[in-house]
Design an enzyme around this catalytic site. Structure first.
Site, PDB file in Angstrom:
ATOM      1  CG  ASP A  68     -17.468  41.335  -2.990  1.00 30.99           C
ATOM      2  OD1 ASP A  68     -16.449  40.629  -3.175  1.00 30.99           O
ATOM      3  OD2 ASP A  68     -17.408  42.521  -2.623  1.00 30.99           O
ATOM      4  CG  HIS A  93     -12.734  15.673 -19.311  1.00 30.17           C
ATOM      5  ND1 HIS A  93     -14.102  15.656 -19.191  1.00 30.17           N
ATOM      6  CD2 HIS A  93     -12.491  15.630 -20.652  1.00 30.17           C
ATOM      7  CE1 HIS A  93     -14.656  15.601 -20.395  1.00 30.17           C
ATOM      8  NE2 HIS A  93     -13.705  15.572 -21.293  1.00 30.17           N
ATOM      9  CG  ASP A 112      -9.011  18.502 -25.812  1.00 31.48           C
ATOM     10  OD1 ASP A 112      -9.416  19.505 -26.429  1.00 31.48           O
ATOM     11  OD2 ASP A 112      -9.718  17.492 -25.613  1.00 31.48           O
ATOM     12  CG  ASP A 147     -12.852  20.363 -28.945  1.00 30.69           C
ATOM     13  OD1 ASP A 147     -11.779  20.199 -28.340  1.00 30.69           O
ATOM     14  OD2 ASP A 147     -13.827  19.595 -28.821  1.00 30.69           O
ATOM     15  CG  HIS A 176     -12.808   9.451 -25.864  1.00 29.94           C
ATOM     16  ND1 HIS A 176     -12.817   9.843 -27.187  1.00 29.94           N
ATOM     17  CD2 HIS A 176     -11.497   9.421 -25.494  1.00 29.94           C
ATOM     18  CE1 HIS A 176     -11.580  10.067 -27.581  1.00 29.94           C
ATOM     19  NE2 HIS A 176     -10.751   9.792 -26.577  1.00 29.94           N
ATOM     20  CG  HIS A 196     -18.007  16.738 -29.351  1.00 29.32           C
ATOM     21  ND1 HIS A 196     -17.906  18.091 -29.598  1.00 29.32           N
ATOM     22  CD2 HIS A 196     -16.778  16.363 -28.905  1.00 29.32           C
ATOM     23  CE1 HIS A 196     -16.691  18.506 -29.274  1.00 29.32           C
ATOM     24  NE2 HIS A 196     -15.973  17.477 -28.871  1.00 29.32           N
ATOM     25  CG  HIS A 254     -19.027  18.302 -25.402  1.00 30.33           C
ATOM     26  ND1 HIS A 254     -18.794  17.679 -24.209  1.00 30.33           N
ATOM     27  CD2 HIS A 254     -17.852  18.242 -26.075  1.00 30.33           C
ATOM     28  CE1 HIS A 254     -17.536  17.264 -24.156  1.00 30.33           C
ATOM     29  NE2 HIS A 254     -16.942  17.598 -25.273  1.00 30.33           N
ATOM     30  CD  GLU A 283     -13.103  14.685 -29.353  1.00 33.09           C
ATOM     31  OE1 GLU A 283     -12.388  14.690 -28.345  1.00 33.09           O
ATOM     32  OE2 GLU A 283     -14.047  15.466 -29.527  1.00 33.09           O
ATOM     33  CE1 TYR A 342      -6.449   9.668 -24.483  1.00 32.20           C
ATOM     34  CE2 TYR A 342      -8.110   8.079 -25.206  1.00 32.20           C
ATOM     35  CZ  TYR A 342      -7.581   9.353 -25.238  1.00 32.20           C
ATOM     36  OH  TYR A 342      -8.166  10.310 -26.035  1.00 32.20           O
ATOM     37  NE  ARG A 356      -8.729  14.140 -26.743  1.00 37.59           N
ATOM     38  CZ  ARG A 356      -8.395  14.022 -25.458  1.00 37.59           C
ATOM     39  NH1 ARG A 356      -8.195  12.829 -24.940  1.00 37.59           N
ATOM     40  NH2 ARG A 356      -8.259  15.085 -24.687  1.00 37.59           N
ATOM     41  CD  GLU A 382     -11.188  17.565 -30.162  1.00 35.89           C
ATOM     42  OE1 GLU A 382     -10.410  17.847 -29.227  1.00 35.89           O
ATOM     43  OE2 GLU A 382     -12.422  17.567 -30.050  1.00 35.89           O
TER      44      GLU A 382
HETATM   45  N1  GLY Z   1     -12.337  19.193 -25.202  1.00 30.85           N
HETATM   46  C1  GLY Z   1     -13.427  18.351 -25.000  1.00 30.85           C
HETATM   47  C2  GLY Z   1     -13.594  17.415 -26.105  1.00 30.85           C
HETATM   48  O1  GLY Z   1     -12.697  17.280 -26.904  1.00 30.85           O
HETATM   49  O2  GLY Z   1     -14.616  16.822 -26.276  1.00 30.85           O
HETATM   50 MN    MN Z   2     -13.876  17.511 -28.698  1.00 29.06          MN
HETATM   51 MN    MN Z   3     -11.151  18.591 -27.349  1.00 26.02          MN
END
Ligand code: GLY
Ligand code: MN
Ligand code: MN
Length: 445
Positions: A47, A250, A267, A278, A357, A361, A368, A391, A395, A412, A414
């Site tokens: 609940d 992820h 991230d 982000d 990737h 975005h 996103h 970003e 890897y 990465r 970003e």
């Molecule tokens: N944190 C998700 C991305 O960077 O797209």
């Molecule tokens: Mn991102």
């Molecule tokens: Mn990100």
């Protein structure tokens, strides 16, 4: 002494929510209506529920913060074009979960023309939608579709007595999402704040990092700052990956130990007034980049900075991504991780072993964020008011054919960037990304 508390940005005004509703209605036929449900509470276990998060489209048009609401837009209606349905007032429930605005409060606090409580919803909906030929709603929302079908059936049953049920359903999402893609100045102020909080959180994590801590210790530093500055928490599950965990795109377990000699990739971004930050930064756990880490990091950084610098109206996301792929592929060949000609390695996509990737975005109410990447089949040019991430990453798998010093390194970088009339504004410059700056911040912990 308590840590600094940043001033909060001005919340989005009721006038702006109204202007958004009017702009949407202006794009629709006069005999249509919009039907848009808000979010409901979601069970976490038994609940207890997850903290409530309003639906982004619904929030964009109303700013109304309660679950189980429904917005109707009725262009040209004399008694009011914006009609909101909301939770019934209920003293017992309010004793447990807090005040509900009710119909009166919704009109008073949020400036809709008319509001009703949900107990009256079904009866009201029939009257309000009678004679509206096209019903615009999110076609992918089972709840919106169920409400629309129910009203349609009820009106159809009364057709012989003159009721005129809607004849067609149409998608409201694409119109709404085009509007959300271009941010207003007040929205940019909130996004700037979400980015600033996120940047401070990353600096805090950099300062706290040392060998022997767990990944979750850095997550705790980040999320403490998000809440300290009045954000609702992370805008998405925070990623803190030490060593080879950085290669899992992820990775959100955040349970590993941070080891001397490894990098850690973070991230993470704050959500503030429903807008997302982000940011990704990658830095050495012990505060000093090794030679192999330095070589890979310099490559990602160079490509990332060049891509950010290229952002201005007219450029497309595809062009930015292709520039990143070319830059990384050249660098990978230079480091001996790929061989042969640059164009051949791009064409056969062997770079994807290290970078799979996309580069960007949209960013806004959703991390996103919404908005089509193409228009009439063509990549869409950037325009002032769009907000995007940049970003790129690398890897490196821990495979036998990879030089040992590079194995298991994930990097990465970003940033969040607004497209302006003259070029761009970087929202996340408050957290360093050059190696010497990172090392300097980490040395002053
Ligand atoms: N944190 C998700 C991305 O960077 O797209
Ligand atoms: Mn991102
Ligand atoms: Mn990100």
């Amino acid at each position: 002494m308590l840590p600094e508390i940043l001033p909060r940005p001005v919340p989005i005004s009721n006038d702006e929510y109204l202007a958004r509703r009017l702009a949407l209605m202006a794009a629709l036929p006069a005999d249509s209506a919009v039907l848009l449900p808000g979010a409901s509470l979601v069970t976490r276990s038994r609940d207890s529920e997850f903290p409530f998060r309003q639906d982004s489209d619904f929030h964009y048009l109303t700013g109304f913060p309660e679950p189980d609401a429904l917005l109707l837009l009725l262009p040209g209606r004399h008694e009011g074009e914006s009609v909101l349905f909301c939770q019934d007032r209920n003293p017992l429930m309010e004793a447990w979960t807090g005040i509900r605005l009710g119909a009166e409060g919704a009109v008073r606090e949020h400036g809709v023309d008319q509001a009703f409580e949900n107990a009256a919803r079904d009866e009201c909906l029939e009257g309000l939608l009678d004679g509206r030929r096209t019903l615009y709603l999110p076609l992918d929302s089972p709840e919106a579709m169920a409400i629309a079908e129910e009203v349609r059936a009820a009106l159809m049953a009364k057709a012989r007595r003159g009721a005129r049920p809607p004849e067609a359903l149409a998608d409201v999402a694409s119109l709404l999402h085009e509007a959300r893609l271009i941010k207003s100045e007040p929205e940019l102020a909130v996004l700037r704040h979400a980015a600033e909080i996120s940047a401070r959180a990353h600096v805090r994590a950099m300062r706290a990092a040392r060998p022997g801590l767990a990944e979750y210790h850095l997550q705790a530093e980040l999320e403490h700052e998000f809440r300290w500055q009045g954000g609702s928490g992370p805008a998405y599950a925070s990623i803190v990956g030490g060593g080879a965990n950085a290669c899992v795109l992820h990775y959100i377990e955040n349970r590993g130990l941070l080891r001397d000699g490894d990098l850690v990739l973070i991230d993470a971004g704050a959500e503030f007034d429903l807008y997302a930050g982000d940011i990704t930064r990658t830095f050495p756990v012990n505060g000093r980049f090794s030679e192999a880490q330095r070589a890979l990091y310099a490559l990602v950084l160079e490509v990332q900075e060049r891509t950010v610098a290229a952002i201005k109206p007219g450029v497309t996301l595809i062009e930015l991504h292709e520039g990143v792929v070319r830059g990384l592929t050249e660098g990978l060949i230079g480091l001996g991780l790929l061989d042969g000609e640059v164009q051949a390695r791009i064409d056969d996509e062997s770079y994807r072993r290290f970078y799979l990737h996309s580069t960007s975005h949209w960013l806004g109410l959703d991390v996103h964020d919404v908005g089509a990447f193409r228009q009439e089949g063509e990549p869409r040019p950037l325009a002032p008011g769009m907000v995007l991430t940049v970003e790129p990453g690398l890897y490196i798998p821990a495979d036998d054919d990879i030089p040992e010093a590079f194995r298991g390194i994930g990097i990465r970088i970003e940033d969040d960037v607004v497209v302006t009339v003259r070029g761009h504004e970087v929202l996340t410059a408050g957290v360093p990304k050059r190696m010497e700056e990172i090392e300097a911040v980490m040395a002053t912990s």
